[in-house]
Scaffold this active site. Structure first.
Site, PDB file in Angstrom:
ATOM      1  N   ALA A   1       0.842  -1.201   0.000  1.00 56.34           N
ATOM      2  CA  ALA A   1       0.000   0.000   0.000  1.00 56.34           C
ATOM      3  C   ALA A   1       0.876   1.250   0.000  1.00 56.34           C
ATOM      4  CB  ALA A   1      -0.907  -0.001   1.227  1.00 56.34           C
TER       5      ALA A   1
ATOM      6  N   SER B   1       1.255   5.937  -4.684  1.00 61.93           N
ATOM      7  CA  SER B   1       2.328   5.389  -5.525  1.00 61.93           C
ATOM      8  C   SER B   1       2.615   6.193  -6.790  1.00 61.93           C
ATOM      9  CB  SER B   1       1.977   3.946  -5.916  1.00 61.93           C
ATOM     10  OG  SER B   1       0.945   3.957  -6.884  1.00 61.93           O
TER      11      SER B   1
ATOM     12  N   SER C   1      11.375   0.903  -3.944  1.00 61.03           N
ATOM     13  CA  SER C   1      11.270   1.325  -5.349  1.00 61.03           C
ATOM     14  C   SER C   1      12.592   1.805  -5.922  1.00 61.03           C
ATOM     15  CB  SER C   1      10.250   2.469  -5.428  1.00 61.03           C
ATOM     16  OG  SER C   1      10.346   3.131  -6.670  1.00 61.03           O
TER      17      SER C   1
ATOM     18  N   GLU D   1      12.742   4.272  -7.655  1.00 58.58           N
ATOM     19  CA  GLU D   1      12.712   5.736  -7.544  1.00 58.58           C
ATOM     20  C   GLU D   1      13.685   6.224  -6.477  1.00 58.58           C
ATOM     21  OE1 GLU D   1      10.870   8.824  -8.566  1.00 58.58           O
ATOM     22  OE2 GLU D   1      11.058   7.610 -10.353  1.00 58.58           O
TER      23      GLU D   1
ATOM     24  N   TYR E   1       7.842  11.280  -3.390  1.00 59.45           N
ATOM     25  CA  TYR E   1       7.581   9.832  -3.370  1.00 59.45           C
ATOM     26  C   TYR E   1       8.875   9.061  -3.135  1.00 59.45           C
ATOM     27  CZ  TYR E   1       6.730   5.145  -5.239  1.00 59.45           C
ATOM     28  OH  TYR E   1       6.665   3.781  -5.403  1.00 59.45           O
TER      29      TYR E   1
ATOM     30  N   LYS F   1       9.747   6.680   0.012  1.00 56.43           N
ATOM     31  CA  LYS F   1      10.086   5.253  -0.140  1.00 56.43           C
ATOM     32  C   LYS F   1      11.436   4.950   0.521  1.00 56.43           C
ATOM     33  CE  LYS F   1       6.796   3.004  -2.212  1.00 56.43           C
ATOM     34  NZ  LYS F   1       6.123   1.865  -1.564  1.00 56.43           N
TER      35      LYS F   1
ATOM     36  N   ARG G   1      -2.496  -1.967 -14.688  1.00 59.99           N
ATOM     37  CA  ARG G   1      -1.797  -0.754 -14.267  1.00 59.99           C
ATOM     38  C   ARG G   1      -2.785   0.415 -14.214  1.00 59.99           C
ATOM     39  NH1 ARG G   1       2.367   1.444 -11.459  1.00 59.99           N
ATOM     40  NH2 ARG G   1       4.243   1.736 -12.721  1.00 59.99           N
TER      41      ARG G   1
HETATM   42  P1  NAP Z   1      -1.170   0.886  -6.870  1.00 57.92           P
HETATM   43  O1  NAP Z   1      -1.818   0.150  -7.990  1.00 57.92           O
HETATM   44  O2  NAP Z   1      -1.202   2.374  -6.854  1.00 57.92           O
HETATM   45  O3  NAP Z   1      -1.830   0.343  -5.500  1.00 57.92           O
HETATM   46  C1  NAP Z   1      -1.629   1.011  -4.287  1.00 57.92           C
HETATM   47  C2  NAP Z   1      -2.475   0.360  -3.216  1.00 57.92           C
HETATM   48  O4  NAP Z   1      -2.277   1.066  -1.969  1.00 57.92           O
HETATM   49  C3  NAP Z   1      -3.993   0.372  -3.474  1.00 57.92           C
HETATM   50  O5  NAP Z   1      -4.536  -0.856  -3.073  1.00 57.92           O
HETATM   51  C4  NAP Z   1      -4.465   1.497  -2.558  1.00 57.92           C
HETATM   52  O6  NAP Z   1      -5.800   1.370  -2.169  1.00 57.92           O
HETATM   53  C5  NAP Z   1      -3.555   1.270  -1.379  1.00 57.92           C
HETATM   54  N1  NAP Z   1      -3.498   2.423  -0.464  1.00 57.92           N
HETATM   55  C6  NAP Z   1      -3.203   3.700  -0.765  1.00 57.92           C
HETATM   56  N2  NAP Z   1      -3.272   4.463   0.348  1.00 57.92           N
HETATM   57  C7  NAP Z   1      -3.626   3.650   1.364  1.00 57.92           C
HETATM   58  C8  NAP Z   1      -3.854   3.836   2.751  1.00 57.92           C
HETATM   59  N3  NAP Z   1      -3.761   5.038   3.327  1.00 57.92           N
HETATM   60  N4  NAP Z   1      -4.175   2.758   3.512  1.00 57.92           N
HETATM   61  C9  NAP Z   1      -4.294   1.538   2.943  1.00 57.92           C
HETATM   62  N5  NAP Z   1      -4.109   1.295   1.635  1.00 57.92           N
HETATM   63  C10 NAP Z   1      -3.767   2.335   0.849  1.00 57.92           C
HETATM   64  O7  NAP Z   1       0.367   0.458  -6.741  1.00 57.92           O
HETATM   65  P2  NAP Z   1       1.140  -0.803  -7.386  1.00 57.92           P
HETATM   66  O8  NAP Z   1       1.628  -0.422  -8.732  1.00 57.92           O
HETATM   67  O9  NAP Z   1       0.318  -2.027  -7.194  1.00 57.92           O
HETATM   68  O10 NAP Z   1       2.431  -0.845  -6.457  1.00 57.92           O
HETATM   69  C11 NAP Z   1       2.428  -1.589  -5.247  1.00 57.92           C
HETATM   70  C12 NAP Z   1       3.489  -1.033  -4.324  1.00 57.92           C
HETATM   71  O11 NAP Z   1       4.770  -1.149  -4.945  1.00 57.92           O
HETATM   72  C13 NAP Z   1       3.350   0.446  -3.979  1.00 57.92           C
HETATM   73  O12 NAP Z   1       3.825   0.616  -2.670  1.00 57.92           O
HETATM   74  C14 NAP Z   1       4.273   1.140  -4.962  1.00 57.92           C
HETATM   75  O13 NAP Z   1       4.698   2.384  -4.434  1.00 57.92           O
HETATM   76  C15 NAP Z   1       5.393   0.127  -5.027  1.00 57.92           C
HETATM   77  N6  NAP Z   1       6.156   0.081  -6.274  1.00 57.92           N
HETATM   78  C16 NAP Z   1       5.512  -0.028  -7.462  1.00 57.92           C
HETATM   79  C17 NAP Z   1       6.231  -0.145  -8.635  1.00 57.92           C
HETATM   80  C18 NAP Z   1       5.555  -0.298  -9.957  1.00 57.92           C
HETATM   81  O14 NAP Z   1       6.222  -0.087 -10.983  1.00 57.92           O
HETATM   82  N7  NAP Z   1       4.288  -0.684 -10.005  1.00 57.92           N
HETATM   83  C19 NAP Z   1       7.649  -0.150  -8.578  1.00 57.92           C
HETATM   84  C20 NAP Z   1       8.270  -0.048  -7.337  1.00 57.92           C
HETATM   85  C21 NAP Z   1       7.519   0.044  -6.189  1.00 57.92           C
HETATM   86  P3  NAP Z   1      -7.008   2.024  -3.037  1.00 57.92           P
HETATM   87  O15 NAP Z   1      -7.327   1.011  -4.100  1.00 57.92           O
HETATM   88  O16 NAP Z   1      -8.080   2.186  -2.018  1.00 57.92           O
HETATM   89  O17 NAP Z   1      -6.507   3.318  -3.611  1.00 57.92           O
HETATM   90  O1  G4F Z   2       4.786   5.779 -15.486  1.00 60.67           O
HETATM   91  P1  G4F Z   2       5.354   6.822 -14.607  1.00 60.67           P
HETATM   92  O2  G4F Z   2       4.409   7.780 -13.997  1.00 60.67           O
HETATM   93  O3  G4F Z   2       6.220   6.047 -13.540  1.00 60.67           O
HETATM   94  P2  G4F Z   2       7.433   6.481 -12.574  1.00 60.67           P
HETATM   95  O4  G4F Z   2       7.418   7.927 -12.285  1.00 60.67           O
HETATM   96  O5  G4F Z   2       8.675   5.902 -13.138  1.00 60.67           O
HETATM   97  O6  G4F Z   2       7.033   5.714 -11.228  1.00 60.67           O
HETATM   98  C1  G4F Z   2       6.590   4.362 -11.253  1.00 60.67           C
HETATM   99  O7  G4F Z   2       7.697   3.518 -11.112  1.00 60.67           O
HETATM  100  C2  G4F Z   2       8.369   3.605  -9.843  1.00 60.67           C
HETATM  101  C3  G4F Z   2       9.545   2.627  -9.897  1.00 60.67           C
HETATM  102  O8  G4F Z   2      10.665   3.289 -10.420  1.00 60.67           O
HETATM  103  C4  G4F Z   2       7.381   3.253  -8.761  1.00 60.67           C
HETATM  104  F1  G4F Z   2       7.997   3.243  -7.555  1.00 60.67           F
HETATM  105  C5  G4F Z   2       6.228   4.242  -8.776  1.00 60.67           C
HETATM  106  O9  G4F Z   2       5.277   3.865  -7.776  1.00 60.67           O
HETATM  107  C6  G4F Z   2       5.562   4.180 -10.142  1.00 60.67           C
HETATM  108  O10 G4F Z   2       4.963   2.913 -10.266  1.00 60.67           O
HETATM  109  O11 G4F Z   2       6.436   7.690 -15.426  1.00 60.67           O
HETATM  110  C7  G4F Z   2       7.485   7.075 -16.131  1.00 60.67           C
HETATM  111  C8  G4F Z   2       8.226   8.130 -16.961  1.00 60.67           C
HETATM  112  C9  G4F Z   2       8.596   9.400 -16.172  1.00 60.67           C
HETATM  113  O12 G4F Z   2       9.902   9.756 -16.493  1.00 60.67           O
HETATM  114  C10 G4F Z   2       7.628  10.450 -16.681  1.00 60.67           C
HETATM  115  O13 G4F Z   2       8.134  11.785 -16.658  1.00 60.67           O
HETATM  116  O14 G4F Z   2       7.349   8.552 -17.995  1.00 60.67           O
HETATM  117  C11 G4F Z   2       7.444   9.964 -18.112  1.00 60.67           C
HETATM  118  N1  G4F Z   2       6.222  10.475 -18.747  1.00 60.67           N
HETATM  119  C12 G4F Z   2       6.185  11.144 -19.935  1.00 60.67           C
HETATM  120  N2  G4F Z   2       4.913  11.534 -20.199  1.00 60.67           N
HETATM  121  C13 G4F Z   2       4.983  10.421 -18.247  1.00 60.67           C
HETATM  122  C14 G4F Z   2       4.160  11.073 -19.159  1.00 60.67           C
HETATM  123  N3  G4F Z   2       4.508   9.857 -17.127  1.00 60.67           N
HETATM  124  C15 G4F Z   2       3.169   9.929 -16.890  1.00 60.67           C
HETATM  125  N4  G4F Z   2       2.665   9.337 -15.790  1.00 60.67           N
HETATM  126  N5  G4F Z   2       2.317  10.596 -17.758  1.00 60.67           N
HETATM  127  C16 G4F Z   2       2.774  11.180 -18.899  1.00 60.67           C
HETATM  128  O15 G4F Z   2       2.009  11.780 -19.652  1.00 60.67           O
END
Ligand code: NAP
Ligand code: G4F
Length: 320
Positions: free
Chosen positions: A80, A83, A124, A126, A148, A152, A183
């Protein structure tokens, strides 16, 4: 006796894939859901009758203690968070409360109720931000570039600290970007694949994006939740980088996605400064040698297949 796992963030992308994986492994799965004015269980709709949902919130430590006392999990996966990086610039305090302090609340709830619980923290790439080495490994210095990323990093170090201070079996997975048809629509991969599907179906004509030069190491979420589970099964808790080892620009992502639908991206993509960030992470690429060696983890899905899978899923969903 079946093992019981508790997932914080079960309604999110990763939570839904992890819940499916744990069910396949024979676990009892408990998912924590926060109060919302509308139900948002789309990602877990197909497994909802096989898991237990219980109320709780990262902002409320008492709720976490109650959940742990009631459900007595063997493993807790904290997925959670607030994110979305862009939102962390406009809501830095909420991001800190949730994504940083939320981790302390969970760790402390575990310490108080049952320190034998095994813990996974969703850290992450990040945290590497303005990268200090290429590729990034577990020993690369951190330099976060967003509220963020800073939040993290706090959560990562608290996980290390509770492991070292109280002997908790707490592991931190430093995961690089991972994507899927589940996603969120605001992240760039899904924004692009959903945008492509709308253009293909005549529902839109343009797609507004920010920085096309940013480079990311994009993998498939279902591959990455396997790594989370593997970390928790180790005798010794530790930190692991999970990545593909390849990097691609947003522009390459756009090209592959438009190609998948037989479209020319240059006719549709518009650069909009509204999607630029106050500070950008220019390049991420991870080295997962440690995860390959210690966990035996490998990813299955390649970048182009992932993007094509997402375009196909968005086309199918929008045609219904
Ligand atoms: P996500 O789709 O945004 O899911 C986030 C989850 O956190 C949702 O279930 C959300 O609930 C819950 N949440 C938010 N605020 C909360 C709160 N106050 N109390 C309890 N639950 C809460 O994220 P994800 O992509 O699955 O990522 C999972 C985790 O990995 C996150 O911590 C993210 O930061 C981390 N991460 C993601 C990536 C990536 O590329 N996907 C990479 C590195 C790390 P609701 O549905 O109610 O909003
Ligand atoms: O898809 P993004 O928003 O992901 P970002 O910022 O890399 O973060 C994601 O990955 C992290 C792991 O490194 C997680 F921890 C985090 O929770 C999340 O899942 O953006 C990716 C890239 C950025 O450089 C952004 O500037 O895409 C670029 N971008 C260009 N145009 C855009 C856009 N990003 C978004 N969201 N929307 C645009 O229109």
């Amino acid at each position: 006796m079946a093992k019981r796992a508790l997932i914080l963030g079960v309604t999110g992308q990763d939570g839904s894939y992890l819940a499916e994986l744990l069910l396949e492994q024979g676990y009892e799965v408990v998912g924590v859901v926060r109060r919302s004015s509308t139900v948002n269980f789309e990602r877990i709709a197909e497994i909802q009758d096989r898991i237990t949902l219980t109320p709780g919130d990262l902002l409320d430590e008492g709720s976490l203690i109650n959940v742990l006392r009631e459900h007595k999990p063997h493993e807790v996966y904290n997925l959670a968070a607030q994110s979305f990086v862009q939102t962390s610039f406009s809501q830095p305090v909420l991001t800190g409360e949730t994504t940083a302090m939320g981790v302390t609340r969970v760790l402390d709830a575990i310490r108080i109720t049952d320190p034998e619980i095994r813990y996974y923290q969703a850290s992450s790439s990040e945290m590497f931000g303005k990268v200090q080495a290429v590729p990034q490994t577990e020993s690369t210095p951190f330099y976060p570039r967003s509220p963020y990323g800073v939040a993290k990093l706090y959560g990562h170090w608290m996980t290390v600290n509770y492991r070292e201070s109280y002997g908790l079996h707490a592991s931190s997975g430093i995961l690089f970007n991972h994507e899927s048809p589940r996603r969120g629509l605001e992240f760039v991969t899904r924004k692009v694949t959903h945008g492509v599907a709308k253009i293909k179906l005549g529902l839109a004509s343009e797609l507004r994006l920010g920085n096309l030069d940013a480079q990311r190491d994009w993998g498939y979420a279902a591959d990455y939740v396997r790594a989370m589970w593997l970390m928790v099964q180790q005798d010794t808790p530790d930190d692991f980088v999970i990545s593909t080892g390849e990097t691609h620009s947003v522009k390459e992502l756009v090209e592959v996605a438009f190609d998948a639908a037989g479209l020319n991206w240059e006719k549709h993509v518009v650069i909009d400064p509204a999607f630029l960030r106050p500070a950008e992470v220019d390049l991420l690429v991870g080295d997962s040698s440690k995860a390959h060696r210690v966990l035996g983890w490998q990813r299955d899905v390649q970048f182009a297949s992932l993007v094509q899978m997402m375009v196909a899923a968005d086309l199918k969903a929008l045609q219904i």
